[in-house]
Design a protein around this motif. Structure first.
Motif, short mmCIF file in Angstrom:
data_model
loop_
_atom_site.label_atom_id
_atom_site.label_comp_id
_atom_site.label_asym_id
_atom_site.label_seq_id
_atom_site.Cartn_x
_atom_site.Cartn_y
_atom_site.Cartn_z
N LEU A 169 -26.60 14.45 -16.48
CA LEU A 169 -25.59 14.99 -15.69
C LEU A 169 -23.93 14.73 -16.25
CD1 LEU A 169 -24.35 16.17 -13.00
CD2 LEU A 169 -24.68 14.06 -12.02
N ALA A 213 -20.89 17.65 -17.13
CA ALA A 213 -19.58 17.38 -16.66
C ALA A 213 -18.91 17.25 -17.93
CB ALA A 213 -19.39 16.22 -15.91
N PHE A 270 -16.39 19.91 -19.79
CA PHE A 270 -15.36 20.06 -18.98
C PHE A 270 -14.17 19.02 -19.69
CE2 PHE A 270 -18.44 22.23 -16.54
CZ PHE A 270 -17.83 23.56 -16.56
N VAL A 299 -11.86 14.14 -16.76
CA VAL A 299 -11.88 15.67 -16.68
C VAL A 299 -10.76 16.03 -15.60
CG1 VAL A 299 -12.92 17.97 -16.18
CG2 VAL A 299 -14.35 16.00 -17.01
N PHE A 314 -13.91 26.57 -17.12
CA PHE A 314 -14.06 27.83 -16.61
C PHE A 314 -13.96 28.82 -17.22
CE2 PHE A 314 -15.86 27.36 -12.12
CZ PHE A 314 -16.10 26.01 -12.03
N ILE A 372 -11.47 13.11 -13.18
CA ILE A 372 -12.84 12.60 -12.97
C ILE A 372 -13.48 11.95 -13.86
CG2 ILE A 372 -15.35 13.68 -12.55
CD1 ILE A 372 -13.98 16.38 -11.68
N GLY A 384 -20.80 11.46 -7.87
CA GLY A 384 -20.42 12.60 -7.24
C GLY A 384 -21.47 13.40 -6.60
N SER A 400 -31.10 20.18 -5.27
CA SER A 400 -32.24 20.35 -5.80
C SER A 400 -33.19 19.23 -5.86
CB SER A 400 -32.32 21.41 -6.93
OG SER A 400 -31.90 20.66 -8.00
N VAL A 407 -33.13 17.95 -8.77
CA VAL A 407 -33.48 18.07 -10.41
C VAL A 407 -32.81 16.70 -11.02
CG1 VAL A 407 -33.47 19.49 -12.43
CG2 VAL A 407 -33.96 20.72 -10.22
N GLU A 423 -22.15 25.62 -6.57
CA GLU A 423 -22.57 25.33 -7.38
C GLU A 423 -23.65 26.52 -7.77
OE1 GLU A 423 -22.54 20.61 -6.83
OE2 GLU A 423 -24.50 21.56 -6.73
N ALA A 476 -21.94 30.08 -8.07
CA ALA A 476 -21.01 30.26 -9.51
C ALA A 476 -21.98 30.42 -10.43
CB ALA A 476 -20.33 28.75 -9.73
N LEU A 499 -22.06 34.18 -12.38
CA LEU A 499 -21.50 34.01 -14.11
C LEU A 499 -22.67 34.39 -14.95
CD1 LEU A 499 -19.49 30.75 -14.22
CD2 LEU A 499 -18.52 32.95 -14.48
N VAL A 541 -28.41 25.03 -17.51
CA VAL A 541 -26.95 24.41 -16.94
C VAL A 541 -27.11 23.02 -16.61
CG1 VAL A 541 -27.83 24.55 -14.54
CG2 VAL A 541 -25.62 25.19 -15.14
N PHE A 587 -23.02 25.99 -20.98
CA PHE A 587 -21.62 26.31 -21.02
C PHE A 587 -21.38 26.41 -22.64
CE2 PHE A 587 -21.79 23.14 -17.13
CZ PHE A 587 -21.81 24.17 -16.27
C1 HEM Z 1 -18.99 26.91 -13.66
C2 HEM Z 1 -19.02 25.75 -13.73
C3 HEM Z 1 -20.32 25.11 -13.21
C4 HEM Z 1 -21.48 25.64 -12.73
C5 HEM Z 1 -22.06 26.98 -12.61
C6 HEM Z 1 -22.11 24.45 -12.27
C7 HEM Z 1 -23.46 24.31 -11.57
C8 HEM Z 1 -24.24 23.59 -11.10
C9 HEM Z 1 -25.58 23.50 -10.70
C10 HEM Z 1 -26.45 24.48 -10.40
C11 HEM Z 1 -25.90 22.28 -10.38
C12 HEM Z 1 -27.34 21.94 -9.75
C13 HEM Z 1 -27.32 21.67 -8.19
C14 HEM Z 1 -28.73 21.20 -7.91
O1 HEM Z 1 -29.63 20.79 -8.63
O2 HEM Z 1 -29.31 21.68 -6.50
C15 HEM Z 1 -24.82 21.38 -10.53
C16 HEM Z 1 -24.76 20.25 -10.44
C17 HEM Z 1 -23.59 19.25 -10.32
N1 HEM Z 1 -22.45 19.51 -11.20
FE1 HEM Z 1 -22.08 21.35 -11.76
N2 HEM Z 1 -21.50 23.21 -12.19
C18 HEM Z 1 -20.27 23.60 -12.83
C19 HEM Z 1 -19.21 22.86 -13.11
C20 HEM Z 1 -19.19 21.46 -12.81
C21 HEM Z 1 -18.13 20.58 -13.30
C22 HEM Z 1 -16.79 20.96 -13.56
C23 HEM Z 1 -18.59 19.31 -12.63
C24 HEM Z 1 -17.35 18.23 -12.77
C25 HEM Z 1 -16.76 17.85 -13.84
C26 HEM Z 1 -19.63 19.49 -12.09
C27 HEM Z 1 -20.53 18.26 -11.46
C28 HEM Z 1 -21.51 18.42 -11.01
C29 HEM Z 1 -22.12 17.47 -10.25
C30 HEM Z 1 -21.65 15.96 -10.11
C31 HEM Z 1 -23.52 17.83 -9.92
C32 HEM Z 1 -24.87 17.18 -9.10
C33 HEM Z 1 -24.51 17.47 -7.74
C34 HEM Z 1 -25.91 16.97 -7.12
O3 HEM Z 1 -27.18 17.40 -7.69
O4 HEM Z 1 -25.91 16.42 -5.99
N3 HEM Z 1 -20.11 20.70 -12.15
N4 HEM Z 1 -23.72 22.26 -11.10
#
Ligand code: HEM
Ligand SMILES: [Ca+2]
Length: 206
Positions: free
Chosen positions: A30, A34, A37, A45, A54, A91, A99, A105, A107, A161, A164, A168, A184, A190
């Motif tokens: 994880l 992050a 970015f 961040v 982005f 961040i 966070g 999911s 995962v 999430e 997006a 994309l 991802v 990315f």
């Molecule tokens: C286009 C940009 C981004 C996409 C497409 C994206 C997509 C995702 C996806 C698909 C997950 C998985 C959620 C799951 O397993 O149910 C996730 C989790 C997460 N993302 Fe991103 N993300 C992006 C940008 C960011 C950024 C900029 C940050 C912070 C700097 C970030 C922080 C997190 C965190 C903390 C989680 C964990 C959430 C959780 O599982 O409870 N993401 N993201």
């Protein structure tokens, strides 16, 4: 489709890139997601870095603005426990697992590590039309089924999430492929998108 050059970078010697890769191997999955970015690699961040990240992967101006505002507002406080709130909304990458929200999911575990069985479950449970990809409807079915009662913050977090990602990265048939979803999680998707875009830009101006 998606490849990572991490292993090549790793053998590169002691330049900046390989040093970053060496540091990156100590990060949980994880944190790597992050860290893409964190454009100047200082561990934080800022909203403008979220915006730049982005844009670098091909998101439009509005989605990038919305991402920067929404993500930094929601993750700055939670990833800086005990610190006075900052109006620059940074961040902290090292605390990014704080966070995590509900209705996801699973995962990522609570330590930000990748859980292979949960990843496989996405496809065994929801990929009905194709074994290794999700249609838009199947993705929605997954999001609904992951919802915990009254966890509205988690519902919105997960929805944004995944939507997006779908917007994309869906393929020409509107499918979100297994390798795209896999990539991802550790952020290699990315890096791949950024390289692809940079190459396309260079070709267009040549
Ligand atoms: C286009 C940009 C981004 C996409 C497409 C994206 C997509 C995702 C996806 C698909 C997950 C998985 C959620 C799951 O397993 O149910 C996730 C989790 C997460 N993302 Fe991103 N993300 C992006 C940008 C960011 C950024 C900029 C940050 C912070 C700097 C970030 C922080 C997190 C965190 C903390 C989680 C964990 C959430 C959780 O599982 O409870 N993401 N993201
Ligand atoms: Ca930074």
């Amino acid at each position: 489709m998606v490849s990572s050059s991490k292993s090549e970078d790793f053998q590169d010697g002691v330049d900046g890139d390989s040093l970053r890769s060496t540091m990156a191997t100590d990060q949980n999955v994880l944190q790597k997601h992050a860290a893409f970015f964190d454009r100047n690699h200082d561990g934080l961040v800022y909203p403008w870095e979220t915006f730049q990240g982005f844009r670098a992967i091909g998101a439009g101006y509005l989605l990038s603005m919305a991402g920067a505002v929404f993500i930094n507002l929601s993750l700055s406080g939670t990833t800086r426990p005990g610190k006075f709130p900052s109006l620059l909304f940074p961040i902290e990458v090292k605390n990014i697992q704080m966070g995590k929200h509900g209705s996801d999911s699973g995962v990522y575990d609570s330590e930000g590590r990748f859980v292979p069985s949960k990843f496989d479950e996405i496809f065994s449970k929801y990929a009905r039309t194709h074994t290794n990809a999700l249609t838009s409807d199947e993705l929605m079915a997954m999001l609904k089924s992951n919802r915990e009662p009254k966890d509205y913050k988690g519902w919105i977090g997960s929805w944004t999430e995944w939507k997006a990602l779908y917007t994309l990265c869906k393929d020409e048939n509107g499918l979100l492929r297994r390798e795209t979803i896999k990539a991802v999680y550790d952020g290699s998707l990315f890096e791949h998108l950024e390289r692809e875009r940079a190459a396309a830009k260079a070709k267009a101006t040549a």
